[in-house]
Design a protein around this motif. Structure first.
Motif, PDB file in Angstrom:
ATOM      1  N   GLY A   1      -8.805   8.160  -1.566  1.00 34.23           N
ATOM      2  CA  GLY A   1      -7.769   7.565  -0.724  1.00 34.23           C
ATOM      3  C   GLY A   1      -7.412   8.352   0.522  1.00 34.23           C
TER       4      GLY A   1
ATOM      5  N   ARG B   1       2.633  12.373   0.275  1.00 34.48           N
ATOM      6  CA  ARG B   1       3.252  11.152   0.797  1.00 34.48           C
ATOM      7  C   ARG B   1       2.197  10.380   1.578  1.00 34.48           C
ATOM      8  N   PRO B   2       2.380   9.067   1.781  1.00 36.31           N
ATOM      9  CA  PRO B   2       1.445   8.329   2.649  1.00 36.31           C
ATOM     10  C   PRO B   2       1.419   8.956   4.044  1.00 36.31           C
ATOM     11  N   GLY B   3       0.230   9.143   4.586  1.00 34.14           N
ATOM     12  CA  GLY B   3       0.076   9.800   5.882  1.00 34.14           C
ATOM     13  C   GLY B   3       0.071  11.310   5.788  1.00 34.14           C
TER      14      GLY B   3
ATOM     15  N   ARG C   1      -6.232  12.757   6.080  1.00 34.60           N
ATOM     16  CA  ARG C   1      -4.925  12.085   6.061  1.00 34.60           C
ATOM     17  C   ARG C   1      -4.938  11.114   4.893  1.00 34.60           C
ATOM     18  N   LYS C   2      -3.859  11.110   4.113  1.00 34.91           N
ATOM     19  CA  LYS C   2      -3.765  10.156   2.999  1.00 34.91           C
ATOM     20  C   LYS C   2      -3.504   8.767   3.579  1.00 34.91           C
ATOM     21  N   ILE C   3      -4.332   7.827   3.176  1.00 38.27           N
ATOM     22  CA  ILE C   3      -4.202   6.456   3.665  1.00 38.27           C
ATOM     23  C   ILE C   3      -3.076   5.749   2.918  1.00 38.27           C
TER      24      ILE C   3
END
Length: 182
Positions: free
Chosen positions: A160, A109-111, A180-182
């Motif tokens: 990313g 997921r994002p973040g 952390r996924k941006i």
């Protein structure tokens, strides 16, 4: 596995554990026997994928998939909160690293958190000696691809991710990366 194998595995898990929470849905790539899930215990859900995983170990909160990531991971309705790669990157051929990193980003997921441990290539020599002395079962070092740890940040940032932490452990011979996924 021999006692030293377990000790080194437990040390890697101890480094990663503080970065996982009870609300996380975890994807453990290279899960082997699910030691991470057994030691962390507090998580919302856990999926472990490994060519040697035993699906019979699956429970209501833990699912084991025998296979390789990403091609054998079943489709999911929900992205993961955390992806772990413990002592795994050195087993991936250089030509596949970019696609592998992008697949990790796609799973999160994002973040979301990507937590990685990866040894320095010099460790292969030490492992060869310890295996010859029968002190360690270890992985076959011929399955290692001489991964250059200094490339970790670039590979995952291009996919990313943002690096949030890098530190060495196990007498400086192993590395922990948190992204952390941006």
């Amino acid at each position: 596995m021999k006692p030293l194998d377990y000790h080194l595995q437990n040390w890697r898990i101890a480094v990663v554990r503080p970065h996982l929470s009870a609300t996380d849905r975890i994807l453990d790539i290279g899960a082997f026997d699910g030691a991470l899930a057994r030691q962390v215990r507090e998580f919302r859900a856990y999926v472990g994928i490994d060519p040697e995983a035993d699906p019979a170990q699956s429970t209501a909160r833990m699912h084991f998939v025998r296979g390789r990531f990403p091609q054998d991971l079943p489709p999911s309705e929900e992205p993961f909160d955390a992806v772990t790669l413990l002592a795994l990157l050195e087993h991936i051929p250089d030509t596949e690293l970019g696609a592998f990193a992008r697949a990790c980003a796609d799973a999160l997921r994002p973040g979301g958190k990507l937590l990685i441990t990866v040894p320095h290539p010099f460790v292969d020599r030490i492992l060869d000696i310890l295996m010859a002395l029968r002190l360690l079962d270890g992985m076959e070092t011929d399955a290692h691809h001489g991964f250059d740890v200094a490339r970790t940040r670039d590979i995952f940032e291009q996919a990313g991710f943002e690096l949030t932490l890098h530190r060495r452990f196990q007498l400086g011979l192993n590395n922990f990366f948190a992204f952390r996924k941006i």
